[in-house]
Motif scaffolding. Structure first.
Motif, PDB file in Angstrom:
ATOM      1  N   ALA A  13       0.673  -0.767  -0.426  1.00  0.00           N
ATOM      2  CA  ALA A  13       0.035   0.186  -0.277  1.00  0.00           C
ATOM      3  C   ALA A  13       0.567   1.472   0.077  1.00  0.00           C
ATOM      4  CB  ALA A  13      -1.359   0.081   1.447  1.00  0.00           C
ATOM      5  N   LEU A  14       2.052   1.446   0.764  1.00  0.00           N
ATOM      6  CA  LEU A  14       2.368   2.564   0.508  1.00  0.00           C
ATOM      7  C   LEU A  14       3.135   2.498  -0.627  1.00  0.00           C
ATOM      8  CD1 LEU A  14       4.745   4.511   2.176  1.00  0.00           C
ATOM      9  CD2 LEU A  14       6.876   2.738   2.252  1.00  0.00           C
ATOM     10  N   ARG A  15       3.669   1.495  -1.303  1.00  0.00           N
ATOM     11  CA  ARG A  15       4.276   1.737  -2.482  1.00  0.00           C
ATOM     12  C   ARG A  15       3.160   2.553  -3.708  1.00  0.00           C
ATOM     13  NH1 ARG A  15       3.945  -3.892  -4.903  1.00  0.00           N
ATOM     14  NH2 ARG A  15       2.001  -3.198  -5.034  1.00  0.00           N
ATOM     15  N   ASP A  16       2.082   2.082  -3.304  1.00  0.00           N
ATOM     16  CA  ASP A  16       1.354   2.938  -4.341  1.00  0.00           C
ATOM     17  C   ASP A  16       0.870   3.948  -3.912  1.00  0.00           C
ATOM     18  OD1 ASP A  16       1.350  -0.127  -5.659  1.00  0.00           O
ATOM     19  OD2 ASP A  16      -1.055  -0.993  -4.446  1.00  0.00           O
ATOM     20  N   THR A  17       1.378   4.054  -2.410  1.00  0.00           N
ATOM     21  CA  THR A  17       0.832   5.710  -2.287  1.00  0.00           C
ATOM     22  C   THR A  17       2.129   6.604  -2.949  1.00  0.00           C
ATOM     23  OG1 THR A  17       0.239   5.152   0.081  1.00  0.00           O
ATOM     24  CG2 THR A  17      -0.002   7.235  -0.175  1.00  0.00           C
ATOM     25  N   PHE A  18       3.011   5.920  -2.987  1.00  0.00           N
ATOM     26  CA  PHE A  18       3.863   6.612  -3.038  1.00  0.00           C
ATOM     27  C   PHE A  18       3.900   6.877  -5.014  1.00  0.00           C
ATOM     28  CE2 PHE A  18       6.873   6.232   0.207  1.00  0.00           C
ATOM     29  CZ  PHE A  18       7.660   6.957   0.217  1.00  0.00           C
ATOM     30  N   ILE A  19       3.205   6.406  -5.569  1.00  0.00           N
ATOM     31  CA  ILE A  19       2.912   6.504  -6.903  1.00  0.00           C
ATOM     32  C   ILE A  19       1.600   7.240  -7.401  1.00  0.00           C
ATOM     33  CG2 ILE A  19       1.946   4.714  -8.916  1.00  0.00           C
ATOM     34  CD1 ILE A  19       3.726   2.216  -7.454  1.00  0.00           C
ATOM     35  N   ALA A  20       0.363   6.876  -6.071  1.00  0.00           N
ATOM     36  CA  ALA A  20      -0.623   7.398  -6.740  1.00  0.00           C
ATOM     37  C   ALA A  20       0.179   9.286  -6.055  1.00  0.00           C
ATOM     38  CB  ALA A  20      -1.442   7.342  -5.573  1.00  0.00           C
ATOM     39  N   SER A  21       0.905   9.278  -4.989  1.00  0.00           N
ATOM     40  CA  SER A  21       1.762  10.792  -4.592  1.00  0.00           C
ATOM     41  C   SER A  21       1.819  11.294  -6.206  1.00  0.00           C
ATOM     42  CB  SER A  21       2.208  10.862  -3.617  1.00  0.00           C
ATOM     43  OG  SER A  21       1.367  10.761  -2.492  1.00  0.00           O
ATOM     44  N   ALA A  22       2.754  10.217  -7.018  1.00  0.00           N
ATOM     45  CA  ALA A  22       3.254  11.011  -7.538  1.00  0.00           C
ATOM     46  C   ALA A  22       2.933  11.461  -9.362  1.00  0.00           C
ATOM     47  CB  ALA A  22       4.733  10.041  -8.646  1.00  0.00           C
ATOM     48  N   LEU A  23       1.609  10.474  -9.272  1.00  0.00           N
ATOM     49  CA  LEU A  23       0.764  11.298  -9.971  1.00  0.00           C
ATOM     50  C   LEU A  23       0.077  12.350  -9.693  1.00  0.00           C
ATOM     51  CD1 LEU A  23      -1.352   7.914 -10.901  1.00  0.00           C
ATOM     52  CD2 LEU A  23      -0.644   9.207 -12.147  1.00  0.00           C
ATOM     53  N   ARG A  24      -0.148  12.818  -8.080  1.00  0.00           N
ATOM     54  CA  ARG A  24      -0.825  13.829  -8.021  1.00  0.00           C
ATOM     55  C   ARG A  24      -0.106  14.633  -8.620  1.00  0.00           C
ATOM     56  NH1 ARG A  24      -4.875  14.320  -4.579  1.00  0.00           N
ATOM     57  NH2 ARG A  24      -4.372  12.140  -3.519  1.00  0.00           N
ATOM     58  N   ALA A  25       1.259  14.885  -8.026  1.00  0.00           N
ATOM     59  CA  ALA A  25       2.330  16.586  -8.155  1.00  0.00           C
ATOM     60  C   ALA A  25       1.982  16.592  -9.992  1.00  0.00           C
ATOM     61  CB  ALA A  25       3.548  15.403  -8.238  1.00  0.00           C
ATOM     62  N   GLN A  26       2.510  15.303 -11.032  1.00  0.00           N
ATOM     63  CA  GLN A  26       1.941  15.834 -12.312  1.00  0.00           C
ATOM     64  C   GLN A  26       0.677  16.243 -12.721  1.00  0.00           C
ATOM     65  OE1 GLN A  26       1.636  11.769 -15.268  1.00  0.00           O
ATOM     66  NE2 GLN A  26       2.817  12.830 -16.299  1.00  0.00           N
ATOM     67  N   LYS A  27      -0.574  15.738 -11.818  1.00  0.00           N
ATOM     68  CA  LYS A  27      -1.734  16.269 -12.162  1.00  0.00           C
ATOM     69  C   LYS A  27      -1.611  17.670 -11.706  1.00  0.00           C
ATOM     70  CE  LYS A  27      -6.419  15.937 -11.108  1.00  0.00           C
ATOM     71  NZ  LYS A  27      -7.847  15.101 -10.375  1.00  0.00           N
ATOM     72  N   ALA A  28      -0.744  18.297 -10.758  1.00  0.00           N
ATOM     73  CA  ALA A  28      -0.589  19.371 -10.343  1.00  0.00           C
ATOM     74  C   ALA A  28       0.010  20.429 -10.884  1.00  0.00           C
ATOM     75  CB  ALA A  28      -0.002  19.662  -8.860  1.00  0.00           C
ATOM     76  N   GLY A  29       1.223  20.193 -12.456  1.00  0.00           N
ATOM     77  CA  GLY A  29       1.689  20.346 -13.198  1.00  0.00           C
ATOM     78  C   GLY A  29       3.273  20.722 -12.478  1.00  0.00           C
ATOM     79  N   PHE A  30       3.762  19.930 -11.589  1.00  0.00           N
ATOM     80  CA  PHE A  30       4.905  19.647 -11.600  1.00  0.00           C
ATOM     81  C   PHE A  30       5.764  19.082 -12.703  1.00  0.00           C
ATOM     82  CE2 PHE A  30       3.803  20.653  -6.951  1.00  0.00           C
ATOM     83  CZ  PHE A  30       5.140  21.590  -6.651  1.00  0.00           C
ATOM     84  N   ASP A  31       6.831  19.143 -13.283  1.00  0.00           N
ATOM     85  CA  ASP A  31       7.499  18.561 -14.114  1.00  0.00           C
ATOM     86  C   ASP A  31       8.082  17.120 -13.887  1.00  0.00           C
ATOM     87  OD1 ASP A  31       7.394  20.827 -15.769  1.00  0.00           O
ATOM     88  OD2 ASP A  31       8.852  21.475 -14.699  1.00  0.00           O
ATOM     89  N   GLY A  32       8.060  17.403 -12.426  1.00  0.00           N
ATOM     90  CA  GLY A  32       8.756  15.687 -12.230  1.00  0.00           C
ATOM     91  C   GLY A  32       8.637  15.485 -10.374  1.00  0.00           C
ATOM     92  N   VAL A  33       8.511  14.484  -9.895  1.00  0.00           N
ATOM     93  CA  VAL A  33       9.563  14.308  -8.744  1.00  0.00           C
ATOM     94  C   VAL A  33      10.525  13.340  -8.947  1.00  0.00           C
ATOM     95  CG1 VAL A  33       6.917  13.687  -8.286  1.00  0.00           C
ATOM     96  CG2 VAL A  33       8.394  11.905  -8.876  1.00  0.00           C
ATOM     97  N   GLU A  34      11.420  13.808  -6.947  1.00  0.00           N
ATOM     98  CA  GLU A  34      12.007  12.983  -6.592  1.00  0.00           C
ATOM     99  C   GLU A  34      11.846  11.893  -4.884  1.00  0.00           C
ATOM    100  OE1 GLU A  34      16.359  14.431  -6.411  1.00  0.00           O
ATOM    101  OE2 GLU A  34      15.541  14.668  -4.057  1.00  0.00           O
ATOM    102  N   VAL A  35      12.299  11.034  -5.488  1.00  0.00           N
ATOM    103  CA  VAL A  35      11.860  10.105  -4.474  1.00  0.00           C
ATOM    104  C   VAL A  35      12.330  10.166  -3.278  1.00  0.00           C
ATOM    105  CG1 VAL A  35      11.798   7.313  -3.738  1.00  0.00           C
ATOM    106  CG2 VAL A  35      10.693   8.178  -6.381  1.00  0.00           C
TER     107      VAL A  35
END
Length: 355
Positions: free
Chosen positions: A138-160
């Motif tokens: 579930a944590l793995r999937d949460t990181f992925i969901a947060s990356a999608l949230r950032a992408q939807k918000a307009g960020f160019d990328g994410v750093e793990v």
């Protein structure tokens, strides 16, 4: 010939950073209690985009509320956070910089008194309980969901954020003695980070900029293992960049005491992945030293706090060096730090602020 620091850097996904000087992810405690970005935090980051940093990264954003690690930490966990993230992404874009949201979970370095939730970690200890296999997934999937949230918000990328002893480092650590697929052997201990990175790439697509921060030592991480994992991640085909947090780019490795820790990573195979380094890079000469050693870019921490325009100042003065400490609170305000950030620097970092 243009100085290397001011040559563009084109990443494997085709995105180009205008120069090799980026803003490190810096704790500033300026978000609201619920993780919503404040005007002060947005303005502090926006000012660095205006000051010439080619990529501006946020402080660590928790992907689950139980991962909150410090007061005033921003969140990237729920719809409540979306509007602030979108405003920040838009303002960074308007400033001319590339943007990244750093994704993090504190694990046994979380603060239950802030989140109201118990601590979890790879293994039991330091007041945390060990996570079930289902919770790890579930944590793995949460990181992925947060990356999608950032992408939807307009960020160019994410750093793990896989460094500094937070939850992902707790899985990477040789102290992770779990008996399931998430611990014990090297392959099992690195599995969670690998699955998060590959999951974000698959979910967010080839154009989204994806980075990973790693610690080269400490926290149960042996240097040779850090080199192996860095090589595998850089050549794995999912990352645009690897961010190695060195503490001090000129220091020696703690396991040998000889040479420079920086150099332990410069000759590793990279594939098409860019390699960035952070750690006491305070002056133009430090930037040049890191790039000359083989780094593709640098991440500026303290210098970025002291100078919103660090890259522009370096471009104007080849001998530029960040101000000596201490500085006044008023000077920090002039560099777009809000009151909570100024207070944090004054109370947590002795000798940074006068008085």
């Amino acid at each position: 010939m243009t100085e290397t620091a001011f040559q563009p850097l084109t990443l494997r996904n085709g995105v180009t950073w205008e120069n090799r000087i980026t803003l490190a992810p810096l704790t500033n405690r300026q978000s609201h209690e619920d993780g919503v970005l404040s005007d002060d935090e947005i303005r502090w980051l926006e000012a660095r985009g205006e000051g010439g940093f080619s990529m501006v990264m946020t402080a660590a954003a928790y992907v689950q509320r139980d991962g909150q690690s410090f007061e005033g930490q921003l969140g990237a966990a729920t719809d409540l956070h979306d509007a602030g993230l979108a405003e920040l992404a838009a303002r960074l874009k308007a400033s001319g910089t590339q943007s990244a949201l750093q994704l993090q979970h504190g694990g046994n370095r979380s603060r239950p008194e802030l989140s109201g939730l118990p601590m979890i970690s790879a293994v039991e200890g330091r007041g945390a309980r060990d996570m079930s296999g289902a919770e790890v997934e579930a944590l793995r999937d949460t990181f992925i969901a947060s990356a999608l949230r950032a992408q939807k918000a307009g960020f160019d990328g994410v750093e793990v954020h896989g460094a500094h002893g937070y939850l992902l480092t707790q899985f990477l650590s040789d102290q992770n003695t779990r008996s399931d697929i998430w611990g014990g052997s090297y392959d099992n201990r690195t599995r969670l980070v690998r699955e998060i990175v590959s999951g974000i790439r698959k979910a967010c697509g080839a154009d989204f900029t994806l980075g990973l921060r790693l610690s080269p030592e400490r926290y149960g991480i042996a240097l040779e293992e850090a080199q192996r994992f860095a090589t595998e991640m850089m050549t794995g085909g999912d990352l645009e960049y690897l961010d190695v947090s060195l503490w001090d780019y000129a220091k020696a490795p703690e396991d040998t005491g000889t040479g420079r820790l920086l150099d332990a990573f410069m000759d590793l195979p990279r594939g098409t992945c860019a390699l960035g380094v952070a750690g006491k890079i305070y002056a133009a000469a430090d930037v040049r030293a890191c790039l000359s050693a083989g780094a593709d870019f640098v991440l500026i921490g303290r210098g970025g706090i002291l100078h919103a325009d660090f890259p522009q100042a370096m471009a104007a003065d080849a001998g530029f060096r960040a101000r000596d400490l201490p500085v006044t609170a008023e000077y920090l305000r002039s560099q777009a730090l809000g009151e909570r950030f100024v207070s944090y620097m004054a109370t947590v970092w002795p000798g940074f602020v006068e008085g």
